[in-house]
Enzyme design. Structure first.
Site, mmCIF file in Angstrom:
data_model
loop_
_atom_site.group_PDB
_atom_site.id
_atom_site.type_symbol
_atom_site.label_atom_id
_atom_site.label_comp_id
_atom_site.label_asym_id
_atom_site.label_seq_id
_atom_site.Cartn_x
_atom_site.Cartn_y
_atom_site.Cartn_z
ATOM 1 N N ARG A 112 6.746 1.946 10.337
ATOM 2 C CA ARG A 112 5.349 1.347 10.982
ATOM 3 C C ARG A 112 5.561 -0.315 10.861
ATOM 4 N NH1 ARG A 112 3.916 -2.588 7.248
ATOM 5 N NH2 ARG A 112 2.957 -1.834 4.984
ATOM 6 N N GLU A 211 -6.244 -1.922 7.152
ATOM 7 C CA GLU A 211 -6.198 -3.098 6.760
ATOM 8 C C GLU A 211 -5.873 -4.209 7.538
ATOM 9 O OE1 GLU A 211 -4.302 -3.346 2.623
ATOM 10 O OE2 GLU A 211 -2.968 -4.705 3.547
ATOM 11 N N ARG A 215 -2.158 -0.814 12.767
ATOM 12 C CA ARG A 215 -0.965 -0.262 12.109
ATOM 13 C C ARG A 215 -0.147 0.542 13.092
ATOM 14 N NH1 ARG A 215 -0.472 -0.762 6.338
ATOM 15 N NH2 ARG A 215 -1.413 -2.984 6.095
ATOM 16 N N CYS A 257 -2.748 -9.019 4.220
ATOM 17 C CA CYS A 257 -1.994 -8.871 2.873
ATOM 18 C C CYS A 257 -0.747 -9.909 2.927
ATOM 19 C CB CYS A 257 -1.536 -7.509 2.386
ATOM 20 S SG CYS A 257 -0.942 -7.549 0.643
ATOM 21 N N THR A 259 1.961 -9.641 1.330
ATOM 22 C CA THR A 259 3.063 -8.694 1.442
ATOM 23 C C THR A 259 3.728 -8.153 2.651
ATOM 24 O OG1 THR A 259 1.838 -6.731 0.981
ATOM 25 C CG2 THR A 259 2.399 -7.744 -1.107
ATOM 26 N N ARG A 266 7.622 -1.409 7.729
ATOM 27 C CA ARG A 266 8.263 -0.619 6.334
ATOM 28 C C ARG A 266 8.626 0.540 7.161
ATOM 29 N NH1 ARG A 266 6.992 0.114 1.187
ATOM 30 N NH2 ARG A 266 5.055 -1.303 0.873
ATOM 31 N N ARG A 295 8.565 4.735 -4.181
ATOM 32 C CA ARG A 295 6.821 4.894 -4.442
ATOM 33 C C ARG A 295 6.619 6.299 -4.530
ATOM 34 N NH1 ARG A 295 3.748 1.441 -0.012
ATOM 35 N NH2 ARG A 295 4.211 3.198 1.531
ATOM 36 N N GLU A 300 1.831 3.851 -1.722
ATOM 37 C CA GLU A 300 1.559 2.699 -2.783
ATOM 38 C C GLU A 300 0.506 3.250 -4.059
ATOM 39 O OE1 GLU A 300 2.216 -0.799 -1.962
ATOM 40 O OE2 GLU A 300 1.409 -1.477 -4.019
HETATM 41 C C1 CIR Z 1 -2.728 -5.978 -4.952
HETATM 42 O O1 CIR Z 1 -2.901 -7.122 -4.927
HETATM 43 O O2 CIR Z 1 -2.339 -5.174 -5.820
HETATM 44 C C2 CIR Z 1 -3.373 -5.259 -3.785
HETATM 45 N N1 CIR Z 1 -4.186 -6.172 -3.161
HETATM 46 C C3 CIR Z 1 -2.431 -4.565 -3.012
HETATM 47 C C4 CIR Z 1 -0.975 -5.257 -2.728
HETATM 48 C C5 CIR Z 1 -0.129 -4.783 -1.862
HETATM 49 N N2 CIR Z 1 -0.209 -4.735 -0.457
HETATM 50 C C6 CIR Z 1 -0.582 -3.585 0.326
HETATM 51 O O3 CIR Z 1 -0.795 -2.512 -0.164
HETATM 52 N N3 CIR Z 1 -0.625 -4.018 1.470
#
Ligand code: CIR
Length: 342
Positions: A112, A211, A215, A257, A259, A266, A295, A300
Site C-alpha cells: 500500500r 488517515e 490509501r 503521519c 512515519t 508499506r 507486527r 499496528e
Molecule cells: C503514535 O504516535 O503512536 C501514533 N500517532 C501512531 C504512530 C504510527 N503511525 C501510524 O500508524 N501511521
C-alpha cells in the site's frame, strides 16, 4: 504563546516529547500555515496519548516546512536517517516471483501507499466541504482505471456497524476506533466522505479519507509480492495523470503521519511461523538484519493470533520502492528458510 508547565506528561516517551522543548514551542506557536494549522494542533494527539510513539501529525503539506524544526528530528530519528534526508523514487514493474510456491507459509501479500492531494488540508485539519471535494476528485480519477482494477465505491456512511465489523478484517472498510487519530482530529464527522473503492476481484482497493486522502492498496492471497506491487504501479501511473499528490523533493510524498512520508509504501505479507514464534529472539535478529518490521496479525499495535505475523518493510524514506520489495523478498525468504530448518 509562552509555555509555563511541561508540554507533555512525564510518562510520555514519544519522539515529539523528546524533541519539542518549551523554547522551540514558544518560537513556533505563533506560526500558522496558509490553511490555518498550528503546532498546538499538530501535537494534540501526543499530548492526550501518553503512550504515543511519535505524537505529531501534519495538518497540510506546509506543516512539514513551517514546523520543520520539530518535524525534522522526529523524521530523521523514526526513519533512522543519518546525514541529509533524500527521497528516492522508482515505481517500475518487477519480474514476478512467488515467495512461497508450496503455499505453506504465506497467507497473503499486500502493498500500500499513502497519498494526499496537494491542494487540500490533510485529514487532521480538513473541513467537511473540502473532505467531500477530495472524495469527489478521487472518485472521478478512479473512473479511468483499466478494466481489471475497476470496481465499486462503498461509502462508509452506507454501512451499519455490523457490516463495517465484517469488512474490516479484509480491509474493505476501516473502523473509527483509533484514539491517536481521534485526538488528532482525523475522525471528525466520521463517516462523512469516507469510503472504500474495491475492485471486482478484491485485489485492489482505495481507502478514501481514512488517515490520508488516499490509501492505495493491492493485495492477494498468495506469495506473489512482485505481482501485487506491479498492480499498484499500474494504478499509480493512472492516478498520477489525474491527481496532484503532495510531495517534497527531500521528504517524498507527504502524509498526515511523519512515519508515512517518503515512498509512503508499506509492503508486507501475512505469514504463519509457528516455530519461529517460539523463538522470538531468533526472529527479531533476522528481522533486524533484513530491515523488517514485525507486527501483530491485524497490524499496528495488535496481538499475534494463530502464529500469523504481519511482516513488512521498516524503511520507507531514502529508499527506492523497488528496493523495498527486493529487500523484503530476501527477508521473507530468510524467515521461511529458518522456519523450515527449526
Ligand atoms: C503514535 O504516535 O503512536 C501514533 N500517532 C501512531 C504512530 C504510527 N503511525 C501510524 O500508524 N501511521
Amino acid at each position: 504563546m509562552h509555555v509555563t508547565g511541561p508540554l507533555f506528561p512525564e510518562a510520555s516517551c514519544s519522539l515529539v516529547a523528546r524533541f519539542l522543548t518549551p523554547a522551540m514551542f514558544d518560537r513556533l506557536s505563533g506560526c500558522k500555515t496558509a490553511t490555518g494549522f498550528t503546532l498546538a494542533r499538530a501535537i494534540q494527539s501526543g499530548q492526550k496519548n501518553h503512550d504515543s510513539s511519535i505524537g505529531i501529525y501534519a495538518g497540510d503539506a506546509e506543516s512539514y516546512t513551517l514546523f520543520r524544526e520539530i518535524f525534522d528530528p522526529v523524521i530523521t530519528t523514526y526513519h533512522q536517517i543519518t546525514g541529509s534526508v533524500r527521497h528516492f523514487k522508482n515505481l517500475e514493474p518487477l519480474d514476478p516471483a512467488d515467495l512461497d510456491p508450496d503455499k505453506e507459509f504465506i497467507l497473503s501479500s499486500r502493498v500500500r501507499v499513502a497519498r494526499n492531494l496537494f491542494a487540500h488540508a490533510f485529514t487532521p485539519h480538513i473541513n467537511r466541504q473540502d473532505r467531500q471535494c477530495v472524495e469527489r476528485q478521487i472518485l472521478d480519477a478512479l473512473k479511468n482505471l483499466p478494466a481489471p482494477l475497476k470496481g465499486r465505491y462503498h461509502p462508509m456512511g452506507e454501512l451499519d456497524p455490523g457490516q463495517i465489523r465484517d469488512k474490516v478484517p479484509a480491509g474493505r472498510a476501516f473502523a473509527p476506533g483509533d484514539r491517536f487519530q481521534e485526538a488528532a482530529g482525523i475522525l471528525t464527522d466520521f463517516p462523512l466522505s469516507r469510503g472504500v473503492y474495491t475492485s471486482k476481484n478484491k485485489k485492489f482497493m482505495v481507502w478514501i479519507n481514512e488517515e490520508d486522502h488516499l490509501r492505495i492498496i493491492c493485495m492477494e492471497k498468495s506469495g506473489h509480492l512482485c505481482r501485487v506491487f506491479n498492480r499498484l504501479v499500474t494504478a499509480l501511473d493512472m492516478l498520477e495523470q489525474y491527481l496532484v499528490f503532495a510531495s517534497d523533493p527531500d521528504l517524498g510524498y507527504l502524509n498526515a503521519c511523519p512515519t508515512n512520508i517518503g515512498t509512503a509504501m508499506r509492503a508486507g505479507v501475512h505469514i504463519r511461523l509457528p516455530k519461529l514464534e517460539k523463538q522470538p529472539d531468533e526472529m527479531a535478529k533476522l528481522a533486524r538484519a533484513h530491515g523488517l518490521q514485525i507486527r501483530g496479525t491485524a497490524g499496528e499495535k495488535t496481538q499475534v493470533t494463530g502464529s500469523v505475523f504481519d511482516i513488512s518493510n521498516r524503511r520507507r524514506l531514502g529508499v527506492y520502492e523497488t528496493q523495498i520489495i527486493q529487500d523484503l523478498s530476501l527477508g521473507i525468504a530468510a524467515l521461511i528458510k529458518k522456519e523450515k530448518n527449526l
